[in-house]
Design a protein around this motif. Structure first.
Motif, PDB file in Angstrom:
ATOM      1  N   PRO A   1     -15.984  17.303  37.280  1.00  0.00           N
ATOM      2  CA  PRO A   1     -14.676  16.820  37.732  1.00  0.00           C
ATOM      3  C   PRO A   1     -14.419  15.358  37.385  1.00  0.00           C
ATOM      4  O   PRO A   1     -13.275  14.937  37.279  1.00  0.00           O
ATOM      5  CB  PRO A   1     -14.737  17.015  39.250  1.00  0.00           C
ATOM      6  CG  PRO A   1     -15.762  18.066  39.459  1.00  0.00           C
ATOM      7  CD  PRO A   1     -16.767  17.879  38.359  1.00  0.00           C
ATOM      8  N   GLN A   2     -15.476  14.586  37.176  1.00  0.00           N
ATOM      9  CA  GLN A   2     -15.311  13.175  36.833  1.00  0.00           C
ATOM     10  C   GLN A   2     -14.893  12.984  35.381  1.00  0.00           C
ATOM     11  O   GLN A   2     -14.602  11.877  34.959  1.00  0.00           O
ATOM     12  CB  GLN A   2     -16.629  12.417  37.082  1.00  0.00           C
ATOM     13  CG  GLN A   2     -17.049  12.364  38.527  1.00  0.00           C
ATOM     14  CD  GLN A   2     -17.699  13.644  39.038  1.00  0.00           C
ATOM     15  OE1 GLN A   2     -18.083  14.523  38.272  1.00  0.00           O
ATOM     16  NE2 GLN A   2     -17.800  13.759  40.345  1.00  0.00           N
ATOM     17  N   SER A   3     -14.865  14.071  34.602  1.00  0.00           N
ATOM     18  CA  SER A   3     -14.574  13.963  33.166  1.00  0.00           C
ATOM     19  C   SER A   3     -13.109  14.212  32.825  1.00  0.00           C
ATOM     20  O   SER A   3     -12.795  14.771  31.789  1.00  0.00           O
ATOM     21  CB  SER A   3     -15.463  14.924  32.379  1.00  0.00           C
ATOM     22  OG  SER A   3     -15.096  16.261  32.661  1.00  0.00           O
ATOM     23  N   CYS A   4     -12.206  13.762  33.663  1.00  0.00           N
ATOM     24  CA  CYS A   4     -10.775  13.897  33.387  1.00  0.00           C
ATOM     25  C   CYS A   4     -10.405  12.950  32.243  1.00  0.00           C
ATOM     26  O   CYS A   4     -10.597  11.742  32.328  1.00  0.00           O
ATOM     27  CB  CYS A   4      -9.964  13.563  34.637  1.00  0.00           C
ATOM     28  SG  CYS A   4      -8.195  13.779  34.430  1.00  0.00           S
TER      29      CYS A   4
ATOM     30  N   ASP B   1      -2.080  11.499  37.115  1.00  0.00           N
ATOM     31  CA  ASP B   1      -2.289  11.675  38.547  1.00  0.00           C
ATOM     32  C   ASP B   1      -2.317  13.170  38.905  1.00  0.00           C
ATOM     33  O   ASP B   1      -3.200  13.640  39.618  1.00  0.00           O
ATOM     34  CB  ASP B   1      -1.169  10.953  39.311  1.00  0.00           C
ATOM     35  CG  ASP B   1      -1.406  10.929  40.800  1.00  0.00           C
ATOM     36  OD1 ASP B   1      -2.423  10.363  41.235  1.00  0.00           O
ATOM     37  OD2 ASP B   1      -0.552  11.465  41.538  1.00  0.00           O
ATOM     38  N   LYS B   2      -1.362  13.925  38.362  1.00  0.00           N
ATOM     39  CA  LYS B   2      -1.306  15.371  38.617  1.00  0.00           C
ATOM     40  C   LYS B   2      -2.502  16.089  38.012  1.00  0.00           C
ATOM     41  O   LYS B   2      -3.036  17.026  38.599  1.00  0.00           O
ATOM     42  CB  LYS B   2       0.001  15.943  38.072  1.00  0.00           C
ATOM     43  CG  LYS B   2       1.222  15.517  38.853  1.00  0.00           C
ATOM     44  CD  LYS B   2       2.496  16.020  38.205  1.00  0.00           C
ATOM     45  CE  LYS B   2       3.721  15.506  38.934  1.00  0.00           C
ATOM     46  NZ  LYS B   2       4.968  15.886  38.257  1.00  0.00           N
ATOM     47  N   MET B   3      -2.933  15.656  36.815  1.00  0.00           N
ATOM     48  CA  MET B   3      -4.113  16.257  36.185  1.00  0.00           C
ATOM     49  C   MET B   3      -5.354  16.046  37.053  1.00  0.00           C
ATOM     50  O   MET B   3      -6.145  16.968  37.257  1.00  0.00           O
ATOM     51  CB  MET B   3      -4.361  15.661  34.797  1.00  0.00           C
ATOM     52  CG  MET B   3      -3.434  16.117  33.722  1.00  0.00           C
ATOM     53  SD  MET B   3      -3.836  15.254  32.163  1.00  0.00           S
ATOM     54  CE  MET B   3      -2.833  16.159  31.003  1.00  0.00           C
ATOM     55  N   GLN B   4      -5.529  14.824  37.568  1.00  0.00           N
ATOM     56  CA  GLN B   4      -6.696  14.533  38.396  1.00  0.00           C
ATOM     57  C   GLN B   4      -6.684  15.355  39.679  1.00  0.00           C
ATOM     58  O   GLN B   4      -7.721  15.871  40.101  1.00  0.00           O
ATOM     59  CB  GLN B   4      -6.760  13.037  38.705  1.00  0.00           C
ATOM     60  CG  GLN B   4      -7.119  12.209  37.496  1.00  0.00           C
ATOM     61  CD  GLN B   4      -7.079  10.716  37.767  1.00  0.00           C
ATOM     62  OE1 GLN B   4      -6.241  10.231  38.527  1.00  0.00           O
ATOM     63  NE2 GLN B   4      -7.981   9.986  37.135  1.00  0.00           N
TER      64      GLN B   4
END
Length: 167
Positions: free
Chosen positions: A110-113, A130-133
């Protein structure tokens, strides 16, 4: 992060269907991501054939040209697994065709956005990022808790960089 959810079981495909896709628009189409992969969608004329397309997928770079004209080229935001990455040419409803390039992330956490497709090109605007994260955090919670439905979860607080570390 604060998350509210409902009970239910949904696989990854069902989760994507329920939550939708957060796309970052570009001059050639768009790109989007999940925890595990990146998809670039390039709109091309209806007359485009597979032989007209040249795509080079390497662990740290990507290039695509159509009929000898470069569409995109450069160093990827992060490394990928090129042996598991591919592309397709499909008909599209808007009287055109679409090249879909599927890139499997080298770092599937999840940290690889990714904040952009290439290191110096095609960044997601702040609202889209922001929406992607938020969506990647929902996806993380869904994979960690398969008996619940996180597709409509309200995510607030610390959701950047994959959300809080839970132990």
């Amino acid at each position: 992060a604060v998350v509210s959810t409902q009970s239910g079981h949904y696989g990854r495909a069902g989760f994507e269907d329920k939550t939708g896709i957060i796309k970052s628009a570009t001059d050639w189409g768009s790109w989007y991501q999940t925890i595990e992969d990146i998809t670039a969608e390039i709109l091309v004329p209806l007359t485009t054939k597979g032989r007209d397309i040249k795509i080079k997928i390497l662990p740290s770079s990507l290039s695509c040209s159509v009929n000898g004209k470069e569409v995109l080229s450069g160093k990827l935001f992060a490394s990928i697994v090129c042996d598991e990455s591919t592309w397709t040419l499909e008909d599209h409803e808007d009287n055109c065709r679409i090249i879909r390039i599927f890139l499997v992330k080298g770092n599937k956490t999840p940290q690889s956005c990714w904040t952009s497709l290439l290191q110096d090109k095609y960044p997601a605007d702040m609202d889209t990022l922001d929406k992607m994260q938020k969506k990647i955090l929902q996806e993380r919670y869904q994979s960690e808790n398969p008996g619940f439905d996180f597709s409509q979860a309200e995510v607030t607080g610390n959701y950047q960089n994959g959300g809080p570390t839970l132990s």
